[in-house]
Design a protein around this motif. Sequence first.
Motif, short mmCIF file in Angstrom:
data_model
loop_
_atom_site.label_atom_id
_atom_site.label_comp_id
_atom_site.label_asym_id
_atom_site.label_seq_id
_atom_site.Cartn_x
_atom_site.Cartn_y
_atom_site.Cartn_z
N UNK A 7 0.66 -1.29 -0.04
CA UNK A 7 0.07 0.00 -0.02
C UNK A 7 0.77 1.21 0.04
N UNK A 8 1.91 1.07 0.61
CA UNK A 8 2.69 2.35 0.66
C UNK A 8 3.71 2.67 -0.56
N UNK A 9 3.84 1.60 -1.56
CA UNK A 9 4.71 1.98 -2.45
C UNK A 9 4.19 2.83 -3.30
N UNK A 10 2.99 2.96 -3.63
CA UNK A 10 2.20 4.09 -4.44
C UNK A 10 1.93 5.26 -3.71
N UNK A 15 1.43 10.10 3.01
CA UNK A 15 0.90 8.44 3.52
C UNK A 15 -0.44 8.49 3.24
N UNK A 16 -1.12 9.47 2.43
CA UNK A 16 -2.64 9.17 2.59
C UNK A 16 -3.12 8.33 1.24
N UNK A 21 -7.35 6.60 -2.43
CA UNK A 21 -8.07 5.59 -3.27
C UNK A 21 -9.18 5.21 -2.97
N UNK A 22 -9.69 5.10 -1.49
CA UNK A 22 -10.75 4.60 -1.16
C UNK A 22 -12.07 5.66 -1.13
#
Length: 106
Positions: A7-10, A15-16, A21-22
């Motif tokens: 999740x943190x790669x993109x 960090x949001x 995305x959601x």
Amino acid sequence: MNLQSVFLQGAPEGGFGVVQQLLPFLLIIVVFYFFMIRPQMKRQKELKKYREELKKGDKVITTGGIYGKVAEIKDAHVMMEIANDVLIKIDKSAIIMDMSDAQAKR
């Protein structure tokens, strides 16, 4: 590779990324609830209340489009008069509205 690193790669440096995305999906769910699900539940509740309050002499329409007058009410079914001395037995769930509602919609 664990789930957090995926999740943190993109994600941007703040960090949001996951929240951003959601957010559109959450907004769609909220819109569906207020414009589709909630009004449908309200209509179902009103129809259930109407069926429970049926009484002898009420003019009704069935789901099949039969117009008639309630002659007798039992627990799960209704005897409906559709013509002089012509009675039919229908399930309560087949009654959709009274005829005064039908007149108002025209």
